[in-house]
Design an enzyme around this catalytic site. Sequence first.
Site, mmCIF file in Angstrom:
data_model
loop_
_atom_site.group_PDB
_atom_site.id
_atom_site.type_symbol
_atom_site.label_atom_id
_atom_site.label_comp_id
_atom_site.label_asym_id
_atom_site.label_seq_id
_atom_site.Cartn_x
_atom_site.Cartn_y
_atom_site.Cartn_z
ATOM 1 N N ASP A 14 1.376 -1.120 -0.340
ATOM 2 C CA ASP A 14 -0.219 -0.065 0.087
ATOM 3 C C ASP A 14 0.798 0.906 -0.364
ATOM 4 O OD1 ASP A 14 -2.167 1.556 0.565
ATOM 5 O OD2 ASP A 14 -1.554 1.594 2.946
ATOM 6 N N ASP A 16 0.225 5.058 1.275
ATOM 7 C CA ASP A 16 -0.044 5.798 2.082
ATOM 8 C C ASP A 16 0.144 5.160 3.667
ATOM 9 O OD1 ASP A 16 -0.296 9.520 1.060
ATOM 10 O OD2 ASP A 16 -1.171 7.517 -0.319
#
Length: 230
Positions: A14, A16
């Site tokens: 992922d 952020d």
Amino acid sequence: MTLHSKQLEAVLFDLDGTLIDTAADFHRIINILREEQNLPPISYEALLPSVSDGARAMVETAFSAHLSTISASLEDLQARMLALYLEQTCVDSHPFNGITDLLHWLGEQSIPWGVVTNKPWLYTEPLMKQLNLQPSAGSLICPEHIQYKKPDPEGLLLACQQLNCEPQHCVYVGDHIRDIEAGNRAGMLTIAAAYGYINDDEDISDWNSNYCITQATELQPLLARHYNIH
């Protein structure tokens, strides 16, 4: 718990809160908006849990209690925030401690890596370009590239196709339950990033990840141990 092959073909992240610490830029921009509305700054700690849930969630966190006293609507504030973020995408953002060394190690092992994020391409592409991580990502999947976002596994499976690897030989690392659900549904080894932007009321042990780490520096030794890479 799913048994995973001891062959590592790719690592997916992922964005952020997992690969990149972007919260400082969001915090700075949210406080620009608050200043424009004659409000005092919001603390970094107060905003942090909403970062993984996107712009709308951050705006709601920062402004919902003040709607009767400010001139802008939440929709206006969100639009203003995104406009500012597009201009200032990578001022204070940086890889989490340990990520740069991990990517170099993956490169030495000839193991490709990629990103699967719910962050739109409009903001993801300039962020990744400015960070210039090396070796570069072999796959960068945003919502525009797929029909269904996480927790659907579609983006993770597309990344595997682009990296020419099998999902069961791939790892997905994320700081939200939707990341772990997507990784599990794709048949990947999943690692929960407890150092990320976690809501205070969440229990990471409920996410059903294969592993959980408290800092990104734990990733390399964990992968080396699990996959017997020397």
